[in-house]
Design an enzyme around this catalytic site. Sequence first.
Site, PDB file in Angstrom:
ATOM      1  N   CYS A  46      23.185  67.676  39.385  1.00 27.24           N
ATOM      2  CA  CYS A  46      24.131  66.654  38.934  1.00 27.24           C
ATOM      3  C   CYS A  46      25.390  67.326  38.397  1.00 27.24           C
ATOM      4  CB  CYS A  46      23.471  65.801  37.860  1.00 27.24           C
ATOM      5  SG  CYS A  46      24.585  64.573  37.125  1.00 27.24           S
ATOM      6  N   CYS A  49      25.504  66.560  34.441  1.00 25.42           N
ATOM      7  CA  CYS A  49      24.595  67.103  33.420  1.00 25.42           C
ATOM      8  C   CYS A  49      23.802  68.314  33.877  1.00 25.42           C
ATOM      9  CB  CYS A  49      23.630  66.017  32.950  1.00 25.42           C
ATOM     10  SG  CYS A  49      22.352  65.609  34.155  1.00 25.42           S
ATOM     11  N   CYS A  98      21.392  61.570  33.078  1.00 25.41           N
ATOM     12  CA  CYS A  98      22.623  61.115  32.428  1.00 25.41           C
ATOM     13  C   CYS A  98      23.063  59.737  32.895  1.00 25.41           C
ATOM     14  CB  CYS A  98      23.743  62.126  32.631  1.00 25.41           C
ATOM     15  SG  CYS A  98      24.381  62.194  34.307  1.00 25.41           S
ATOM     16  N   CYS A 118      22.141  58.894  50.199  1.00 22.88           N
ATOM     17  CA  CYS A 118      23.531  59.123  50.588  1.00 22.88           C
ATOM     18  C   CYS A 118      24.320  59.443  49.321  1.00 22.88           C
ATOM     19  CB  CYS A 118      24.046  57.858  51.267  1.00 22.88           C
ATOM     20  SG  CYS A 118      25.683  58.012  51.948  1.00 22.88           S
TER      21      CYS A 118
HETATM   22 FE    FE Z   1      23.163  63.796  35.452  1.00 22.66          FE
END
Ligand code: FE
Length: 133
Positions: A46, A49, A98, A118
Amino acid sequence: MKKQGKKEGRKKQLTSEQYKILKEKGTEPAFTGKYLHNKKKGTYVCAGCGKELFSSEDKFDSGTGWPSFTKPIKKNSIDAKPDHNFGMNRTELLCENCGGHLGHIFDDGPAPTGLRYCVNSAALDFKEKKKIK
Ligand code: FE
């Protein structure tokens, strides 16, 4: 009045593009993302985070213009929720940690799951697997 707090676990400032996608549920234009054609081995995390989200092992070329995966790296890495915006029935894909918006999940993917996760490149960072000599 609700105070606007800092998101926990954020490790770095987001670029305006990352912010638009992760926080405002935007979508990057098709065929523009930096990881669309990335074929290196490693882990996609991510951008908000740092949570591990997808493995290069599960990435495939969907032809849609966005990085696509058949499954998350772990079942509990992501959250999914119904998205009826724009008069469509879609499933939104979020970071479990997050709550950042990543993209959508569609049921037109290849085996083994039949699913297509996606994902916007801007919602991801890539950690390349170190070669072992
Ligand atoms: Fe995250």
